[in-house]
Design a protein around this motif. Sequence first.
Motif, PDB file in Angstrom:
ATOM      1  N   ALA A  40       0.912  -1.088  -0.012  1.00  0.00           N
ATOM      2  CA  ALA A  40       0.089   0.034   0.070  1.00  0.00           C
ATOM      3  C   ALA A  40       0.938   1.264  -0.005  1.00  0.00           C
ATOM      4  CB  ALA A  40      -0.824  -0.064   1.104  1.00  0.00           C
ATOM      5  N   CYS A  41       2.002   1.173   0.865  1.00  0.00           N
ATOM      6  CA  CYS A  41       2.842   2.340   0.726  1.00  0.00           C
ATOM      7  C   CYS A  41       3.216   2.559  -0.651  1.00  0.00           C
ATOM      8  CB  CYS A  41       4.016   2.304   1.736  1.00  0.00           C
ATOM      9  SG  CYS A  41       3.547   2.423   3.463  1.00  0.00           S
ATOM     10  N   PHE A  42       3.753   1.749  -1.278  1.00  0.00           N
ATOM     11  CA  PHE A  42       4.262   1.668  -2.680  1.00  0.00           C
ATOM     12  C   PHE A  42       3.414   2.375  -3.563  1.00  0.00           C
ATOM     13  CE2 PHE A  42       8.091  -1.653  -2.580  1.00  0.00           C
ATOM     14  CZ  PHE A  42       8.756  -0.623  -1.391  1.00  0.00           C
ATOM     15  N   LYS A  43       2.228   1.829  -3.516  1.00  0.00           N
ATOM     16  CA  LYS A  43       1.123   2.424  -4.333  1.00  0.00           C
ATOM     17  C   LYS A  43       0.894   3.784  -3.958  1.00  0.00           C
ATOM     18  CE  LYS A  43      -4.002   1.433  -5.486  1.00  0.00           C
ATOM     19  NZ  LYS A  43      -5.222   1.000  -4.997  1.00  0.00           N
ATOM     20  N   ASP A  44       0.806   4.300  -2.743  1.00  0.00           N
ATOM     21  CA  ASP A  44       0.582   5.575  -2.648  1.00  0.00           C
ATOM     22  C   ASP A  44       1.515   6.380  -3.064  1.00  0.00           C
ATOM     23  OD1 ASP A  44      -0.924   7.703  -0.711  1.00  0.00           O
ATOM     24  OD2 ASP A  44       1.346   7.889   0.082  1.00  0.00           O
ATOM     25  N   GLN A  45       3.026   5.894  -3.059  1.00  0.00           N
ATOM     26  CA  GLN A  45       4.089   6.678  -3.515  1.00  0.00           C
ATOM     27  C   GLN A  45       3.753   6.876  -5.000  1.00  0.00           C
ATOM     28  OE1 GLN A  45       6.534   5.331  -5.703  1.00  0.00           O
ATOM     29  NE2 GLN A  45       7.490   7.444  -5.950  1.00  0.00           N
ATOM     30  N   ASN A  52      10.931   7.722  -4.443  1.00  0.00           N
ATOM     31  CA  ASN A  52      10.961   6.484  -3.935  1.00  0.00           C
ATOM     32  C   ASN A  52      11.131   6.520  -2.511  1.00  0.00           C
ATOM     33  OD1 ASN A  52      10.166   6.002  -6.557  1.00  0.00           O
ATOM     34  ND2 ASN A  52      11.883   4.981  -7.040  1.00  0.00           N
ATOM     35  N   VAL A  53      10.726   5.489  -1.942  1.00  0.00           N
ATOM     36  CA  VAL A  53      10.856   5.341  -0.567  1.00  0.00           C
ATOM     37  C   VAL A  53      11.306   3.872  -0.152  1.00  0.00           C
ATOM     38  CG1 VAL A  53       8.972   6.981   0.015  1.00  0.00           C
ATOM     39  CG2 VAL A  53       8.238   4.691  -0.354  1.00  0.00           C
ATOM     40  N   ASN A  54      11.694   3.771   1.297  1.00  0.00           N
ATOM     41  CA  ASN A  54      11.827   2.702   1.907  1.00  0.00           C
ATOM     42  C   ASN A  54      10.846   2.470   2.942  1.00  0.00           C
ATOM     43  OD1 ASN A  54      14.936   2.193   1.275  1.00  0.00           O
ATOM     44  ND2 ASN A  54      14.778   4.306   1.770  1.00  0.00           N
ATOM     45  N   VAL A  55      10.270   1.263   3.024  1.00  0.00           N
ATOM     46  CA  VAL A  55       9.574   1.006   4.050  1.00  0.00           C
ATOM     47  C   VAL A  55       9.716  -0.199   5.168  1.00  0.00           C
ATOM     48  CG1 VAL A  55       7.025   0.339   4.448  1.00  0.00           C
ATOM     49  CG2 VAL A  55       7.539   1.794   2.468  1.00  0.00           C
ATOM     50  N   PHE A  56       9.420  -0.043   6.348  1.00  0.00           N
ATOM     51  CA  PHE A  56       9.873  -1.036   7.223  1.00  0.00           C
ATOM     52  C   PHE A  56       8.446  -0.968   8.372  1.00  0.00           C
ATOM     53  CE2 PHE A  56      14.039  -0.621   6.046  1.00  0.00           C
ATOM     54  CZ  PHE A  56      14.953  -1.814   6.681  1.00  0.00           C
ATOM     55  N   VAL A  57       8.162  -2.303   8.343  1.00  0.00           N
ATOM     56  CA  VAL A  57       7.253  -2.795   9.440  1.00  0.00           C
ATOM     57  C   VAL A  57       7.740  -3.495  10.536  1.00  0.00           C
ATOM     58  CG1 VAL A  57       4.737  -3.568   9.627  1.00  0.00           C
ATOM     59  CG2 VAL A  57       5.454  -2.440   7.364  1.00  0.00           C
ATOM     60  N   GLN A 155       2.472  10.692   5.161  1.00  0.00           N
ATOM     61  CA  GLN A 155       1.443  10.233   4.578  1.00  0.00           C
ATOM     62  C   GLN A 155       1.408   8.848   3.930  1.00  0.00           C
ATOM     63  OE1 GLN A 155       0.758  12.903   1.252  1.00  0.00           O
ATOM     64  NE2 GLN A 155       0.051  11.270  -0.235  1.00  0.00           N
ATOM     65  N   CYS A 156       2.525   8.463   3.390  1.00  0.00           N
ATOM     66  CA  CYS A 156       2.842   6.841   3.077  1.00  0.00           C
ATOM     67  C   CYS A 156       2.677   6.081   4.073  1.00  0.00           C
ATOM     68  CB  CYS A 156       4.353   7.042   2.366  1.00  0.00           C
ATOM     69  SG  CYS A 156       4.479   5.425   1.270  1.00  0.00           S
ATOM     70  N   ALA A 157       3.030   6.220   5.121  1.00  0.00           N
ATOM     71  CA  ALA A 157       2.815   5.241   6.290  1.00  0.00           C
ATOM     72  C   ALA A 157       1.358   5.183   6.639  1.00  0.00           C
ATOM     73  CB  ALA A 157       3.907   5.768   7.574  1.00  0.00           C
ATOM     74  N   GLN A 158       0.702   6.351   6.571  1.00  0.00           N
ATOM     75  CA  GLN A 158      -0.731   6.247   6.860  1.00  0.00           C
ATOM     76  C   GLN A 158      -1.262   5.344   5.888  1.00  0.00           C
ATOM     77  OE1 GLN A 158      -2.313   7.564   9.892  1.00  0.00           O
ATOM     78  NE2 GLN A 158      -3.806   6.364   9.132  1.00  0.00           N
TER      79      GLN A 158
END
Length: 169
Positions: A40-45, A52-57, A155-158
């Motif tokens: 979902a974060c990649f889609k939002d970006q 481009n972003v890095n995402v950690f959960v 915003q991306c995290a949300q």
Amino acid sequence: MIKRLTWAAVLAGTPIMAYAEALATKPVLSSALAQEMVTACFKDQGENGYSNVNVFVVDDGGHLLSAARQDGACKACAAIAENKAITSALYGAPTRVMADLSFGENRDGVDAGLPGAAFVPGIVAFAGGLPITTTTGTVIGGIGVSGASSDEDEQCAQAGIDAISAALN
């Protein structure tokens, strides 16, 4: 023989079962949901066109459940995203709040509730990390995004949290 049977009866008793039941009902964030958040974060970006972003959960203890880096995303930002996720999970607050506590609302040090907290190793004190909570307020993890502006990261995290909101009951 009677002592052994009595001791065995105590060990098999209700108090131990009560603890087991309490642990079985603790809400946890699954790796499958964590992966949905990254997607979902990649889609939002992509939809919003920021960098481009890095995402950690991470789970509620700050341990990795899922992580990914988009092609061309800032390499150094991967560690920042990880620390944003950990900070949010362990403190149960957005990393933006850590900035307010560390530097004050106007970032001038006035009214800083925890001056210097931003200098504790691993704590991130700018936007982009959010706690993941159930609808009852239980923190079950954290998500951190880095690579765009801090507001875009948040915003991306949300967007990641919003993607799994139905599962947070």
